[in-house]
Design an enzyme around this catalytic site. Sequence first.
Site, mmCIF file in Angstrom:
data_model
loop_
_atom_site.group_PDB
_atom_site.id
_atom_site.type_symbol
_atom_site.label_atom_id
_atom_site.label_comp_id
_atom_site.label_asym_id
_atom_site.label_seq_id
_atom_site.Cartn_x
_atom_site.Cartn_y
_atom_site.Cartn_z
ATOM 1 N N MET A 32 -11.196 11.041 32.517
ATOM 2 C CA MET A 32 -11.026 9.767 33.336
ATOM 3 C C MET A 32 -10.490 8.795 31.894
ATOM 4 O O MET A 32 -10.517 7.018 32.421
ATOM 5 C CB MET A 32 -12.292 9.496 33.513
ATOM 6 C CG MET A 32 -13.310 10.503 34.309
ATOM 7 S SD MET A 32 -14.827 9.578 35.035
ATOM 8 C CE MET A 32 -15.930 8.957 33.270
ATOM 9 N N ALA A 34 -8.401 6.811 29.528
ATOM 10 C CA ALA A 34 -9.049 6.032 27.725
ATOM 11 C C ALA A 34 -8.644 7.033 26.709
ATOM 12 O O ALA A 34 -9.125 7.360 26.120
ATOM 13 C CB ALA A 34 -10.096 5.069 27.853
ATOM 14 N N LEU A 35 -7.500 8.075 26.784
ATOM 15 C CA LEU A 35 -7.825 8.913 25.781
ATOM 16 C C LEU A 35 -7.475 9.176 24.549
ATOM 17 O O LEU A 35 -6.875 7.642 24.409
ATOM 18 C CB LEU A 35 -6.125 9.961 26.815
ATOM 19 C CG LEU A 35 -6.193 10.568 27.708
ATOM 20 C CD1 LEU A 35 -4.763 11.394 27.552
ATOM 21 C CD2 LEU A 35 -7.231 11.387 27.978
ATOM 22 N N HIS A 39 -9.511 14.179 24.049
ATOM 23 C CA HIS A 39 -8.758 14.796 24.874
ATOM 24 C C HIS A 39 -8.209 15.213 24.690
ATOM 25 O O HIS A 39 -7.095 16.255 25.161
ATOM 26 C CB HIS A 39 -8.787 13.550 26.340
ATOM 27 C CG HIS A 39 -9.580 12.520 26.326
ATOM 28 N ND1 HIS A 39 -9.809 11.139 25.457
ATOM 29 C CD2 HIS A 39 -10.597 12.601 27.702
ATOM 30 C CE1 HIS A 39 -10.764 11.781 26.541
ATOM 31 N NE2 HIS A 39 -11.690 12.168 27.456
HETATM 32 P P1 AMP Z 1 -13.806 12.066 30.349
HETATM 33 O O1 AMP Z 1 -12.627 11.242 29.782
HETATM 34 O O2 AMP Z 1 -14.910 11.733 29.054
HETATM 35 O O3 AMP Z 1 -14.658 12.339 31.190
HETATM 36 O O4 AMP Z 1 -13.699 13.408 29.006
HETATM 37 C C1 AMP Z 1 -12.319 14.326 29.643
HETATM 38 C C2 AMP Z 1 -12.468 16.168 29.335
HETATM 39 O O5 AMP Z 1 -12.568 15.689 27.486
HETATM 40 C C3 AMP Z 1 -13.974 16.453 29.064
HETATM 41 O O6 AMP Z 1 -13.688 18.245 29.342
HETATM 42 C C4 AMP Z 1 -15.118 15.794 27.648
HETATM 43 O O7 AMP Z 1 -15.559 16.575 27.762
HETATM 44 C C5 AMP Z 1 -13.433 15.808 26.814
HETATM 45 N N1 AMP Z 1 -13.781 15.069 25.748
HETATM 46 C C6 AMP Z 1 -14.569 13.531 25.429
HETATM 47 N N2 AMP Z 1 -14.166 13.752 23.875
HETATM 48 C C7 AMP Z 1 -14.792 14.254 23.387
HETATM 49 C C8 AMP Z 1 -14.490 14.656 22.590
HETATM 50 N N3 AMP Z 1 -14.263 13.768 21.798
HETATM 51 N N4 AMP Z 1 -14.429 16.518 22.222
HETATM 52 C C9 AMP Z 1 -13.720 17.251 22.615
HETATM 53 N N5 AMP Z 1 -14.212 17.003 24.500
HETATM 54 C C10 AMP Z 1 -14.299 15.944 24.852
#
Ligand code: AMP
Length: 285
Positions: A32, A34-35, A39
Amino acid sequence: MSIPIVRAVAELRRTVAEWRRHGLKVAVVPTMGALHEGHLSLVRAALGRADRVIVTLFVNPKQFNSAADLAAYPRTEHEDAAKLAPLGAHILYAPFASEMYPEGFATTVSVAGVSEGLCGAFRQGHFDGVATVVAKLFLQTGADLAFFGEKDFQQLHVVRRMARDLDIPIEIVACPTVREEDGLAMSSRNVRLSRSERQAAPKLAAILYDAAARIAGGAPVDATLEEARSAITAAGYARIEYLELRAEEDLAPICFLVMNTFLFIWFLALSVRFEEQTQLLHLFE
Ligand code: AMP
């Protein structure tokens, strides 16, 4: 150096079809935006296993159960593209909501069992939104591999079950949680913690880790969880939504330890939703 940004599924399909003609292996990393480093670790893992990597950026309205939370979600597409280009990711697929959910859209993918309980009990419809958008992303990209973080452990289970049940031919690869130096799991939502919440947040991971270590060492589960609950409350967080021991395999509730493959997981809300977990498995190693 820049990364091509694709908005339309037709264009995405044309590019992937061209890659396929050359026999290339394709991976997708759904996000989503805000990398952060968490990510980017998924993107690096994907680049290590596939010839072409599509990173998706879509703040999915269907998985938010509060309009305020959706509005406050950080949107930083320009910066995200700048972080992805030097890694060598091949496409940033950032569709508009009208592309994902055109007028008349009426289908929901709902995964029973693993979606229930834990976060599912507190975020009505959240995992339906996740399963629906991820099923669409899998079908739109036609990827061979998809990379997800263990940080969102229940989501990982939901996505695995959905892909298996719908016979989507894709391998789901789980990647370890990336943390800040003080132990806090990286999250796009961390920027919304107040200064005092941010300072105290790593304590929650430490309390959890300590409880998990004691359970792994043979301490009784119920009493240890109760002590952890008190420690979390004493640290200033009274709004614990759940604090539970679950089986790693299927997230079934468990109350005693019979072998070393269990996951200790908890979740609570500060001013933003905040989740944390520790795998007992790692404590046995
Ligand atoms: P999001 O943008 O929060 O929906 O996350 C996108 C992907 O990145 C999902 O598969 C999350 O589980 C993964 N993700 C988010 N934060 C972390 C982190 N700190 N370490 C590893 N993977 C992450």
